[in-house]
Structures are given as structure tokens and as C-alpha cells.
Design a protein around this motif. Sequence first.
Motif, PDB file in Angstrom:
ATOM      1  N   GLY A 140       0.815  -1.217   0.000  1.00 33.97           N
ATOM      2  CA  GLY A 140       0.000   0.000   0.000  1.00 33.97           C
ATOM      3  C   GLY A 140       0.843   1.259   0.000  1.00 33.97           C
ATOM      4  N   ILE A 141       1.956   1.248   0.735  1.00 30.52           N
ATOM      5  CA  ILE A 141       2.839   2.421   0.788  1.00 30.52           C
ATOM      6  C   ILE A 141       3.528   2.625  -0.557  1.00 30.52           C
ATOM      7  CG2 ILE A 141       4.942   3.345   1.850  1.00 30.52           C
ATOM      8  CD1 ILE A 141       4.089   2.041   4.453  1.00 30.52           C
ATOM      9  N   ILE A 142       3.935   1.532  -1.190  1.00 27.87           N
ATOM     10  CA  ILE A 142       4.557   1.628  -2.514  1.00 27.87           C
ATOM     11  C   ILE A 142       3.578   2.231  -3.516  1.00 27.87           C
ATOM     12  CG2 ILE A 142       5.538   0.300  -4.426  1.00 27.87           C
ATOM     13  CD1 ILE A 142       6.571  -1.703  -2.370  1.00 27.87           C
ATOM     14  N   ILE A 143       2.331   1.798  -3.444  1.00 28.21           N
ATOM     15  CA  ILE A 143       1.294   2.326  -4.340  1.00 28.21           C
ATOM     16  C   ILE A 143       1.091   3.826  -4.087  1.00 28.21           C
ATOM     17  CG2 ILE A 143      -1.185   2.258  -4.834  1.00 28.21           C
ATOM     18  CD1 ILE A 143      -1.042  -0.784  -4.396  1.00 28.21           C
ATOM     19  N   CYS A 144       1.068   4.226  -2.814  1.00 23.60           N
ATOM     20  CA  CYS A 144       0.894   5.652  -2.482  1.00 23.60           C
ATOM     21  C   CYS A 144       2.036   6.489  -3.059  1.00 23.60           C
ATOM     22  CB  CYS A 144       0.828   5.832  -0.971  1.00 23.60           C
ATOM     23  SG  CYS A 144      -0.719   5.257  -0.230  1.00 23.60           S
ATOM     24  N   CYS A 145       3.260   5.980  -2.947  1.00 24.99           N
ATOM     25  CA  CYS A 145       4.415   6.703  -3.509  1.00 24.99           C
ATOM     26  C   CYS A 145       4.261   6.883  -5.009  1.00 24.99           C
ATOM     27  CB  CYS A 145       5.706   5.942  -3.204  1.00 24.99           C
ATOM     28  SG  CYS A 145       6.202   5.969  -1.469  1.00 24.99           S
ATOM     29  N   ASN A 146       3.828   5.832  -5.700  1.00 20.83           N
ATOM     30  CA  ASN A 146       3.668   5.907  -7.147  1.00 20.83           C
ATOM     31  C   ASN A 146       2.544   6.860  -7.556  1.00 20.83           C
ATOM     32  OD1 ASN A 146       5.724   4.259  -8.214  1.00 20.83           O
ATOM     33  ND2 ASN A 146       4.613   2.424  -7.638  1.00 20.83           N
ATOM     34  N   ILE A 147       1.496   6.926  -6.748  1.00 17.83           N
ATOM     35  CA  ILE A 147       0.409   7.874  -7.036  1.00 17.83           C
ATOM     36  C   ILE A 147       0.936   9.306  -6.932  1.00 17.83           C
ATOM     37  CG2 ILE A 147      -1.765   8.818  -6.156  1.00 17.83           C
ATOM     38  CD1 ILE A 147      -2.554   5.964  -5.371  1.00 17.83           C
ATOM     39  N   ILE A 148       1.715   9.571  -5.891  1.00 19.44           N
ATOM     40  CA  ILE A 148       2.285  10.908  -5.710  1.00 19.44           C
ATOM     41  C   ILE A 148       3.204  11.262  -6.875  1.00 19.44           C
ATOM     42  CG2 ILE A 148       3.840  12.286  -4.269  1.00 19.44           C
ATOM     43  CD1 ILE A 148       2.718  10.710  -1.858  1.00 19.44           C
ATOM     44  N   ILE A 149       4.071  10.310  -7.259  1.00 21.42           N
ATOM     45  CA  ILE A 149       4.997  10.544  -8.377  1.00 21.42           C
ATOM     46  C   ILE A 149       4.233  10.795  -9.665  1.00 21.42           C
ATOM     47  CG2 ILE A 149       6.764   9.479  -9.827  1.00 21.42           C
ATOM     48  CD1 ILE A 149       7.679   7.954  -7.292  1.00 21.42           C
ATOM     49  N   GLY A 150       3.227   9.968  -9.938  1.00 16.97           N
ATOM     50  CA  GLY A 150       2.443  10.115 -11.161  1.00 16.97           C
ATOM     51  C   GLY A 150       1.710  11.442 -11.230  1.00 16.97           C
ATOM     52  N   LEU A 151       1.161  11.868 -10.100  1.00 14.94           N
ATOM     53  CA  LEU A 151       0.464  13.161 -10.070  1.00 14.94           C
ATOM     54  C   LEU A 151       1.446  14.289 -10.368  1.00 14.94           C
ATOM     55  CD1 LEU A 151      -2.336  14.400  -9.475  1.00 14.94           C
ATOM     56  CD2 LEU A 151      -1.593  14.705  -7.108  1.00 14.94           C
ATOM     57  N   GLY A 152       2.626  14.232  -9.779  1.00 15.73           N
ATOM     58  CA  GLY A 152       3.637  15.253 -10.035  1.00 15.73           C
ATOM     59  C   GLY A 152       4.093  15.258 -11.481  1.00 15.73           C
ATOM     60  N   LEU A 153       4.286  14.065 -12.059  1.00 14.19           N
ATOM     61  CA  LEU A 153       4.695  13.978 -13.463  1.00 14.19           C
ATOM     62  C   LEU A 153       3.612  14.536 -14.387  1.00 14.19           C
ATOM     63  CD1 LEU A 153       6.331  10.423 -13.530  1.00 14.19           C
ATOM     64  CD2 LEU A 153       7.500  12.613 -13.731  1.00 14.19           C
ATOM     65  N   GLY A 154       2.357  14.340 -14.013  1.00  9.47           N
ATOM     66  CA  GLY A 154       1.260  14.894 -14.812  1.00  9.47           C
ATOM     67  C   GLY A 154       1.321  16.409 -14.871  1.00  9.47           C
ATOM     68  N   PHE A 155       1.648  17.040 -13.750  1.00  7.57           N
ATOM     69  CA  PHE A 155       1.792  18.492 -13.717  1.00  7.57           C
ATOM     70  C   PHE A 155       3.062  18.932 -14.440  1.00  7.57           C
ATOM     71  CE2 PHE A 155      -1.620  18.231 -10.815  1.00  7.57           C
ATOM     72  CZ  PHE A 155      -2.108  19.502 -10.571  1.00  7.57           C
ATOM     73  N   MET A 156       4.136  18.146 -14.299  1.00 11.03           N
ATOM     74  CA  MET A 156       5.389  18.481 -14.988  1.00 11.03           C
ATOM     75  C   MET A 156       5.227  18.454 -16.505  1.00 11.03           C
ATOM     76  SD  MET A 156       8.400  16.553 -12.860  1.00 11.03           S
ATOM     77  CE  MET A 156       9.611  16.923 -14.142  1.00 11.03           C
ATOM     78  N   ALA A 157       4.341  17.590 -16.990  1.00  8.66           N
ATOM     79  CA  ALA A 157       4.150  17.467 -18.437  1.00  8.66           C
ATOM     80  C   ALA A 157       3.601  18.741 -19.066  1.00  8.66           C
ATOM     81  CB  ALA A 157       3.212  16.287 -18.745  1.00  8.66           C
ATOM     82  N   MET A 158       3.168  19.690 -18.231  1.00  2.00           N
ATOM     83  CA  MET A 158       2.723  20.988 -18.750  1.00  2.00           C
ATOM     84  C   MET A 158       3.877  21.725 -19.431  1.00  2.00           C
ATOM     85  SD  MET A 158      -0.442  21.498 -18.459  1.00  2.00           S
ATOM     86  CE  MET A 158      -0.364  23.220 -18.908  1.00  2.00           C
ATOM     87  N   ALA A 159       5.114  21.293 -19.155  1.00  2.00           N
ATOM     88  CA  ALA A 159       6.270  21.912 -19.802  1.00  2.00           C
ATOM     89  C   ALA A 159       6.189  21.757 -21.313  1.00  2.00           C
ATOM     90  CB  ALA A 159       7.560  21.289 -19.279  1.00  2.00           C
ATOM     91  N   LEU A 160       5.589  20.658 -21.775  1.00  3.35           N
ATOM     92  CA  LEU A 160       5.428  20.449 -23.218  1.00  3.35           C
ATOM     93  C   LEU A 160       4.469  21.474 -23.804  1.00  3.35           C
ATOM     94  CD1 LEU A 160       5.974  18.701 -25.743  1.00  3.35           C
ATOM     95  CD2 LEU A 160       4.022  17.293 -25.083  1.00  3.35           C
ATOM     96  N   THR A 161       3.409  21.760 -23.070  1.00  2.48           N
ATOM     97  CA  THR A 161       2.416  22.736 -23.538  1.00  2.48           C
ATOM     98  C   THR A 161       3.000  24.139 -23.609  1.00  2.48           C
ATOM     99  OG1 THR A 161       0.635  21.409 -22.560  1.00  2.48           O
ATOM    100  CG2 THR A 161       0.129  23.702 -23.083  1.00  2.48           C
ATOM    101  N   SER A 162       3.750  24.514 -22.577  1.00  5.90           N
ATOM    102  CA  SER A 162       4.270  25.879 -22.515  1.00  5.90           C
ATOM    103  C   SER A 162       5.499  26.087 -23.396  1.00  5.90           C
ATOM    104  CB  SER A 162       4.627  26.231 -21.066  1.00  5.90           C
ATOM    105  OG  SER A 162       5.666  25.397 -20.592  1.00  5.90           O
ATOM    106  N   SER A 163       6.163  25.004 -23.810  1.00  2.90           N
ATOM    107  CA  SER A 163       7.449  25.125 -24.497  1.00  2.90           C
ATOM    108  C   SER A 163       7.370  25.895 -25.813  1.00  2.90           C
ATOM    109  CB  SER A 163       8.042  23.736 -24.743  1.00  2.90           C
ATOM    110  OG  SER A 163       7.186  22.973 -25.572  1.00  2.90           O
TER     111      SER A 163
END
Length: 608
Positions: A354-377
Amino acid sequence: MTKGRKIIGFIGLILAMFMGALDATIVNIALPDIMEDLHTGLTDTSWVATIYVLAMAVFIITVSKLADIYGRKLVMLMGVLIFGIFSFACMMADSLSMLIAFRLFQGIGGAILTPIVFPMGIELFGKQNTSRITATMGAFSALAAAGGPVIGGLIIHWTTYHWIFGINVPIAILAFLMILFGTKESYDQTISKNIDWLGMIFLTCTLGGLTFGLLEGREYGWTSQIIISSFIISVVGLFFLILVERKVKSPIIELSLFKEKTFTSSSIIYMVFGLAIIVPSLILNYFLQNVQGYSALHSAYLIIPASLAIMIGMPLATKMYQKISARLLISIGLIITSAGLSMLSLIKYNTSQGIIICCNIIIGLGLGFMAMALTSSVKYLPVNKTGIGSGIVNASRYIGQAVGMALLVTILNSNVNTAKVQIKETAYTQIDERVLSTQVKKVAKKEISKTFKTTKNSTNISTKQNNMIKQIKKAAQKTDNLPIPKKGSSYRKIYDANELLINGTESISSNVSQLAGVPQLAGVPQLAGVSQLAGSLKVISDGQTELGTAIKLLAQKDELTSAFKVIIKEKNKQLSQAFDNVFIIGGGIVFICTPLALLTEKRKLSKL
């Protein structure tokens, strides 16, 4: 062209891009299976993944330019064809060298699929839909990158790793037909028709030298001639690349584009995105399969939350982009991602899923926001520069993945080899301290040395561990030269008591045997059964001797079991720690790039 045909064409483009991005990470889940099937080590097998993203990083900008000159639809169709053909070749490869060679050409095909989607999408739906096009591209691209291990795990579960490559063939055929039917040809009329071959050569030297040096540095030695030469080639290549790009009329990388701060910072952030996604898709996958011993499918189930979180994070960020600046969204993404990666360092061998899954959810959410760099580029680039701009920013991501693989795998290899030394020392101490036969100690040390040998096969431990235990148990079943149980143990008390019984029985048996030898006296019929009594006592004595052997075996078994518990516990502890600073380094690199987000959408008013 009707709206329906445009939608079909765009779906075909997204399929092609998804396929190319997917293969950058889908193979990561299969590397342990490839290592076992082709009998290779981690460093060598890592080239199967690295050579693909390296080829994409090197050729993605060149093909963007070729597409602008000779026609984007034509080049895209050629890319889908090349990708499909060499996907089939990878599927049929029966050696590591062949697989790596075919992956190189597959990567060239993948380099064509990614950057041309954006300008072709604008050609279909217009500049006014740029945000929607980039959001769709970013979502599917990020999903492909994070979803690779999941899809790969399912494929390996039902078939073999060969179909990780084979699955691309029908998708390539479908994408080819949809693009052929649903798109139209487009060009960049302002671009020079000259190709910067020198720039491509120097870019290849720069990235190839850096990647080879990082990935093979520990194997050859950081001060070895080949590694030093590799880094020198990289530095010299970078110097001449900048020199050439400033002089030629039609550069492979238009340095003038980097005058736009938003484009520059977004490109760097998207490169960090590529590096960050390597941690859950490759490093965490190794931990789950080779330390915790999970299957590829089980590992995929634990990684899939990152993919699902990206699917939520990217559209959410796109929606928020209408009211919040890209710099804030990307900053949030960088901080969340770095926090998630750092949290992985707290994971131990017995950490709940469960903790491993929580870490991956946090990472995935952050990567989703980081992907905005493609839009703004490309927001402030001229329309006719969106193609080459898209190529550069996508190349940045694959440069990040290539460097991330080389850097993090090298650190992981070094850490695991250090851990192996500690594990081996603990294991030897345990074997020496235990009351075991000489043969068992000899076999145990031999198998321990073989299992925890410090080579580039650094994470291939789980299967070796099972074989080690099997061989030691086999040696422990032999009854030759068994040691007396340890003093003070319950087995020693039983053994000593049994020895007294054996000695007593032997003494009685000896006296009875002497009595049996006396001539039978008349009138003493009781002595007629003395011989039978002597035989019975002999049987009892033999049984007690066998009981003594059994006690020794049981005592040795308990000694081995106790030693194994300590050794395995130490192994799990040391290997878990070996992964810790890899996760921390990944999170640290992401975090230190947070200030770059402040430069996004901060337009520099200069003529491009």
C-alpha cells in the motif's frame, strides 16, 4: 477534408506517438527476463533500453527537419513502417547483440513518430487548438512512458518478453492506414533544404560518449583509457556542436530558439521529466523483481498507479492552466515528484504494498503536472518553428531518459556491489560461527561467493539465492563427518543422553556375548536364550547409533536455518539500502530544477 477524416488521422498520429513513447519504457519490465533468457548482466542488458532512447534523442531533431523539408506525412509514414519492421526483428532476435542492433533502428523509427505529431495536429485543427493538441499529446505520451511497465508485465504474464516488441506490428499497420487516410501533406516553406549532417554527428558524439561513459564507467574503471576517452569525446562533441550550430545556415538545433526563456526552461524541465520517469519504471521495477522477488506482472500492478495518476494529473493541470500560470503548475509538479521519489527511499524489504502504491500515485500526479512543460514550451515560438521546437523539446525528454538510465543504473550497480560485499562478510561470519560439517562449510562459502559475486550482474540475486540454498541443503543431508551439536543446546543434551545409552547397551551386549560363549550347563536352561538376547542388544545399539546421527542432522539443520535467517535478513537490509540513495538522487535532481519553472511563460522580447 471532413472532420471525421481529421479525427481518424489524428487518432492514427496519437497511436504512432504512443507506440514510440511506449517502447521507451515497456522494455524496462522485461530486462530481468532478457537477462535470464540471454544469460547476460544488468549493464549489458540495460543497453536494450538505453540504445532506443539514445537513438530517439539523437535523431528526433533531424527527422523533424527532414519532415519540414520533404513533407511531414511522407516522413511519418516512413517512420511507422521502419518502426513496425524492426519491432518484428526485435521480436525474432535470439542474441543480445542482435537485439541491441535492432533496437537502434527501432529507435530511429520511434524518433520519427514523436515530434511530427504536433505540427501535423496543428495542420489538421489549426493554431487555435494548440493547447488541446499539446494536452492530448502530453497525456498520451506521459501515459505511454509510465504505462510501459504495466503493459509489459501483462504481456510477459500471458506470453513471453518477445511479444513486447511483437505487439507493435498490428498497431503500426493500423496507424499507417489511419494516417494515410486521415491526414494531408504539410511543409515548412521557410526552412532551408540543407541538412546539418555535421551537427547530427557531433550531437551523436556528445550524447553517445556521455551515456557510454556513465553506463560502463564502473565496469571498465572510471580512470580507464576507454572511459576517459568517452567523456573527452562527449565534451569535444558538445564544443563543436555549439560551434557548428552557430555557423551553419540550417542548424540541426536552432540555438536562436533558446533566446525564448519559456522554451529553454520548458525543454530542461521536460528533460528532467524523462529522467524522473526512469525511477519508477526501471529502478523501482528492479527493486520489486530482484529484491522482493515479485513477478513482472505483480511489479506492474504496483507501478500502474503512477500511470493512472498521470492520466488524472495531466488533464487536471490542463484545466487549471486556464486560470493558473504554467510556472506555478510546473513548480507544483516538480515539488510533488521530488517528494514522491524521496519517499521511495523509505521503502524497505518488508514495506507494505500500500505504501509503494501511495508513492507511485504521488509521483504520477507530479509527473502529470510536470508534463505541462510540453504545452508551454512552444507557446511563444512562431508557427513555422513549432515543428523543430517540438522536436527539440521531445529530444530533451529522451536525453533525460538516456542520461537517467546511465546515471542511475551506474549508481545502483555500485551500491549493490557494495551491499554484496557486506552480505558476503556477514554470511561468512555466520557459517564460521555455526556448528556445521567441514563439507557443508566448504559448499556454503562456495555458493555464497558465487551468489554475491561483485560483477555487472549486480541485481540478478533472487534466482541465485534459491540455487544457493538448494546446494547447501543438499550438502547438509550427507551423514559423513557430522559435528557434535553445540554445547548447551537441547540437541546436545539429547545427544549426550543417547551416547550414554549407546555405551551402556554396548557394555551389556559385550557381557552377554561373553556369557553366550560359556558351554551350556545341565540344569540351566535359561542360558539357552543368551545368544538371542545378544542379537537383540546389537539391533538396539545400531538403532541408537542411527538416532545419534539423526540428532546431529537435526542440529545441523537448525544451525543452517538460523544462519540463513541472519544472512537473508542482512541481504534484504543491504539491498534495500542500496536503492535508497538512487531514489534520493532522482528526487534531488528534480527538486533542484524547481527554480527553472519560474522562467516558464516569462517571455524574452527578442527576434527569433
